[in-house]
Design a protein around this motif. Structure first.
Motif, PDB file in Angstrom:
ATOM      1  N   VAL A  55      -8.733  15.902  -5.698  1.00  0.00           N
ATOM      2  CA  VAL A  55      -9.363  15.114  -4.631  1.00  0.00           C
ATOM      3  C   VAL A  55      -8.332  14.634  -3.621  1.00  0.00           C
ATOM      4  CG1 VAL A  55     -10.652  13.000  -4.129  1.00  0.00           C
ATOM      5  CG2 VAL A  55     -11.259  14.373  -6.114  1.00  0.00           C
ATOM      6  N   GLU A  56      -7.297  13.964  -4.106  1.00  0.00           N
ATOM      7  CA  GLU A  56      -6.279  13.431  -3.195  1.00  0.00           C
ATOM      8  C   GLU A  56      -5.051  12.993  -3.974  1.00  0.00           C
ATOM      9  OE1 GLU A  56      -6.818   9.045  -1.787  1.00  0.00           O
ATOM     10  OE2 GLU A  56      -8.845   9.880  -1.933  1.00  0.00           O
ATOM     11  N   VAL A  57      -4.021  12.669  -3.207  1.00  0.00           N
ATOM     12  CA  VAL A  57      -2.806  12.090  -3.778  1.00  0.00           C
ATOM     13  C   VAL A  57      -2.646  10.706  -3.163  1.00  0.00           C
ATOM     14  CG1 VAL A  57      -0.303  12.285  -3.974  1.00  0.00           C
ATOM     15  CG2 VAL A  57      -1.715  14.348  -4.069  1.00  0.00           C
ATOM     16  N   LEU A  58      -2.598   9.686  -4.024  1.00  0.00           N
ATOM     17  CA  LEU A  58      -2.383   8.323  -3.547  1.00  0.00           C
ATOM     18  C   LEU A  58      -0.899   8.033  -3.552  1.00  0.00           C
ATOM     19  CD1 LEU A  58      -4.980   6.338  -5.696  1.00  0.00           C
ATOM     20  CD2 LEU A  58      -5.292   7.259  -3.416  1.00  0.00           C
ATOM     21  N   ASN A  59      -0.382   7.601  -2.429  1.00  0.00           N
ATOM     22  CA  ASN A  59       0.987   7.104  -2.400  1.00  0.00           C
ATOM     23  C   ASN A  59       0.934   5.673  -2.907  1.00  0.00           C
ATOM     24  OD1 ASN A  59       2.445   9.364  -1.288  1.00  0.00           O
ATOM     25  ND2 ASN A  59       1.334   8.955   0.607  1.00  0.00           N
ATOM     26  N   ARG A  60       1.604   5.438  -4.020  1.00  0.00           N
ATOM     27  CA  ARG A  60       1.516   4.125  -4.651  1.00  0.00           C
ATOM     28  C   ARG A  60       2.093   3.041  -3.752  1.00  0.00           C
ATOM     29  NH1 ARG A  60       3.802   3.906 -10.291  1.00  0.00           N
ATOM     30  NH2 ARG A  60       3.080   1.799  -9.974  1.00  0.00           N
ATOM     31  N   THR A  61       1.390   1.918  -3.744  1.00  0.00           N
ATOM     32  CA  THR A  61       1.864   0.735  -3.013  1.00  0.00           C
ATOM     33  C   THR A  61       1.853  -0.414  -4.010  1.00  0.00           C
ATOM     34  OG1 THR A  61      -0.397   0.341  -2.225  1.00  0.00           O
ATOM     35  CG2 THR A  61       1.061   1.558  -0.755  1.00  0.00           C
ATOM     36  N   ALA A  62       1.096  -1.441  -3.728  1.00  0.00           N
ATOM     37  CA  ALA A  62       0.940  -2.548  -4.675  1.00  0.00           C
ATOM     38  C   ALA A  62      -0.157  -2.193  -5.669  1.00  0.00           C
ATOM     39  CB  ALA A  62       0.582  -3.829  -3.923  1.00  0.00           C
ATOM     40  N   SER A  63      -0.030  -2.678  -6.866  1.00  0.00           N
ATOM     41  CA  SER A  63      -0.985  -2.376  -7.927  1.00  0.00           C
ATOM     42  C   SER A  63      -2.421  -2.684  -7.508  1.00  0.00           C
ATOM     43  CB  SER A  63      -0.627  -3.171  -9.186  1.00  0.00           C
ATOM     44  OG  SER A  63      -1.529  -2.873 -10.222  1.00  0.00           O
ATOM     45  N   GLU A  64      -2.641  -3.812  -6.845  1.00  0.00           N
ATOM     46  CA  GLU A  64      -3.982  -4.196  -6.422  1.00  0.00           C
ATOM     47  C   GLU A  64      -4.550  -3.183  -5.440  1.00  0.00           C
ATOM     48  OE1 GLU A  64      -1.279  -6.430  -5.771  1.00  0.00           O
ATOM     49  OE2 GLU A  64      -1.470  -7.212  -7.805  1.00  0.00           O
ATOM     50  N   GLN A  65      -3.723  -2.711  -4.505  1.00  0.00           N
ATOM     51  CA  GLN A  65      -4.191  -1.736  -3.517  1.00  0.00           C
ATOM     52  C   GLN A  65      -4.488  -0.391  -4.177  1.00  0.00           C
ATOM     53  OE1 GLN A  65      -0.820  -2.178  -0.862  1.00  0.00           O
ATOM     54  NE2 GLN A  65      -2.149  -3.052   0.708  1.00  0.00           N
ATOM     55  N   ASP A  66      -3.645   0.012  -5.110  1.00  0.00           N
ATOM     56  CA  ASP A  66      -3.878   1.267  -5.835  1.00  0.00           C
ATOM     57  C   ASP A  66      -5.192   1.205  -6.591  1.00  0.00           C
ATOM     58  OD1 ASP A  66      -1.365   2.000  -4.906  1.00  0.00           O
ATOM     59  OD2 ASP A  66      -0.364   1.611  -6.823  1.00  0.00           O
ATOM     60  N   LEU A  67      -5.416   0.099  -7.285  1.00  0.00           N
ATOM     61  CA  LEU A  67      -6.655  -0.061  -8.051  1.00  0.00           C
ATOM     62  C   LEU A  67      -7.874  -0.128  -7.141  1.00  0.00           C
ATOM     63  CD1 LEU A  67      -5.415  -2.552 -10.778  1.00  0.00           C
ATOM     64  CD2 LEU A  67      -6.056  -0.163 -11.124  1.00  0.00           C
ATOM     65  N   GLU A  68      -7.724  -0.737  -5.977  1.00  0.00           N
ATOM     66  CA  GLU A  68      -8.836  -0.812  -5.031  1.00  0.00           C
ATOM     67  C   GLU A  68      -9.208   0.578  -4.532  1.00  0.00           C
ATOM     68  OE1 GLU A  68     -12.021  -1.892  -3.066  1.00  0.00           O
ATOM     69  OE2 GLU A  68     -10.913  -3.209  -4.413  1.00  0.00           O
ATOM     70  N   ARG A  69      -8.215   1.411  -4.219  1.00  0.00           N
ATOM     71  CA  ARG A  69      -8.504   2.775  -3.763  1.00  0.00           C
ATOM     72  C   ARG A  69      -9.167   3.575  -4.896  1.00  0.00           C
ATOM     73  NH1 ARG A  69     -11.068   5.897  -1.158  1.00  0.00           N
ATOM     74  NH2 ARG A  69     -10.337   8.031  -0.991  1.00  0.00           N
ATOM     75  N   LEU A  70      -8.691   3.410  -6.114  1.00  0.00           N
ATOM     76  CA  LEU A  70      -9.307   4.097  -7.246  1.00  0.00           C
ATOM     77  C   LEU A  70     -10.743   3.618  -7.455  1.00  0.00           C
ATOM     78  CD1 LEU A  70      -6.279   4.244  -9.693  1.00  0.00           C
ATOM     79  CD2 LEU A  70      -7.322   6.156  -8.447  1.00  0.00           C
ATOM     80  N   ARG A  71     -10.982   2.329  -7.240  1.00  0.00           N
ATOM     81  CA  ARG A  71     -12.351   1.785  -7.345  1.00  0.00           C
ATOM     82  C   ARG A  71     -13.259   2.465  -6.313  1.00  0.00           C
ATOM     83  NH1 ARG A  71     -11.133  -3.092  -7.193  1.00  0.00           N
ATOM     84  NH2 ARG A  71     -11.326  -3.563  -9.400  1.00  0.00           N
ATOM     85  N   GLU A  72     -12.753   2.651  -5.102  1.00  0.00           N
ATOM     86  CA  GLU A  72     -13.534   3.322  -4.059  1.00  0.00           C
ATOM     87  C   GLU A  72     -13.867   4.760  -4.463  1.00  0.00           C
ATOM     88  OE1 GLU A  72     -11.021   3.032  -0.620  1.00  0.00           O
ATOM     89  OE2 GLU A  72     -11.385   0.887  -0.378  1.00  0.00           O
ATOM     90  N   ILE A  73     -12.899   5.457  -5.032  1.00  0.00           N
ATOM     91  CA  ILE A  73     -13.116   6.837  -5.472  1.00  0.00           C
ATOM     92  C   ILE A  73     -14.142   6.874  -6.603  1.00  0.00           C
ATOM     93  CG2 ILE A  73     -12.006   8.828  -6.582  1.00  0.00           C
ATOM     94  CD1 ILE A  73      -9.431   8.013  -5.021  1.00  0.00           C
ATOM     95  N   VAL A  74     -14.029   5.935  -7.535  1.00  0.00           N
ATOM     96  CA  VAL A  74     -14.977   5.850  -8.652  1.00  0.00           C
ATOM     97  C   VAL A  74     -16.395   5.666  -8.128  1.00  0.00           C
ATOM     98  CG1 VAL A  74     -15.715   4.306 -10.515  1.00  0.00           C
ATOM     99  CG2 VAL A  74     -13.351   5.105 -10.433  1.00  0.00           C
ATOM    100  N   GLU A  75     -16.567   4.776  -7.177  1.00  0.00           N
ATOM    101  CA  GLU A  75     -17.894   4.521  -6.617  1.00  0.00           C
ATOM    102  C   GLU A  75     -18.400   5.719  -5.821  1.00  0.00           C
ATOM    103  OE1 GLU A  75     -17.521   0.858  -4.440  1.00  0.00           O
ATOM    104  OE2 GLU A  75     -17.216  -0.302  -6.280  1.00  0.00           O
ATOM    105  N   GLN A  76     -17.537   6.295  -5.010  1.00  0.00           N
ATOM    106  CA  GLN A  76     -17.916   7.424  -4.163  1.00  0.00           C
ATOM    107  C   GLN A  76     -18.389   8.618  -4.996  1.00  0.00           C
ATOM    108  OE1 GLN A  76     -14.649   8.888  -1.830  1.00  0.00           O
ATOM    109  NE2 GLN A  76     -15.813  10.557  -0.946  1.00  0.00           N
ATOM    110  N   HIS A  77     -17.713   8.880  -6.100  1.00  0.00           N
ATOM    111  CA  HIS A  77     -18.023  10.051  -6.918  1.00  0.00           C
ATOM    112  C   HIS A  77     -18.874   9.732  -8.152  1.00  0.00           C
ATOM    113  CE1 HIS A  77     -15.475  12.838  -4.679  1.00  0.00           C
ATOM    114  NE2 HIS A  77     -14.633  11.839  -4.547  1.00  0.00           N
TER     115      HIS A  77
END
Length: 137
Positions: A28-50
């Protein structure tokens, strides 16, 4: 009911998702890691989207099967995922998945620059497909 596959690295997280039947994995994509909260938020969006119902996280065991420092970091991330996303997380042996992807891309004569852009999401797809292949159809 899709399954999310993750290749968790120091700087990037490769992301793959299964098809609705749980037969195939697609990067699907490659996330460039930033802060843990931001990484988890992007993963939450992917979880919801799919509409993901389960997560498979690559566990980088040592070649002898033992758990080293990198695997311990992934195990801690698995716990973070469980709490933050409220989904079951399965740790899956990922030994040599990235190396296999690298060899495949080199054999396909893909440039180093392009390989760097896709290797993590392809490794996530390999991890997820390996997991899916063990599930009864």
């Amino acid at each position: 009911m899709r399954i999310l596959g993750l290749d968790y690295g120091d700087r990037k997280i490769g992301v793959a998702v299964s098809d609705a039947f749980g037969w195939t994995a697609q990067g699907v994509e490659v996330l460039n890691r930033t802060a843990s909260e931001q990484d988890l938020e992007r993963l939450r969006e992917i979880v919801e989207q799919h509409e993901v119902t389960e997560i498979v996280l690559g566990l980088p065991k040592n070649m002898n099967g033992s758990i080293g420092p990198r695997a311990e970091i992934c195990m801690a991330f698995a716990e973070e995922l469980k709490h933050a996303l409220g989904l079951p997380v399965t740790l899956w042996d990922e030994r040599l998945s990235t190396a296999m992807v690298e060899r495949t891309l080199i054999a396909a004569d893909i440039s180093r620059k392009k390989r760097k852009q896709v290797v993590d999401k392809m490794a996530a797809a390999v991890i997820l497909q390996s997991y899916l292949d063990t599930k009864p159809k």
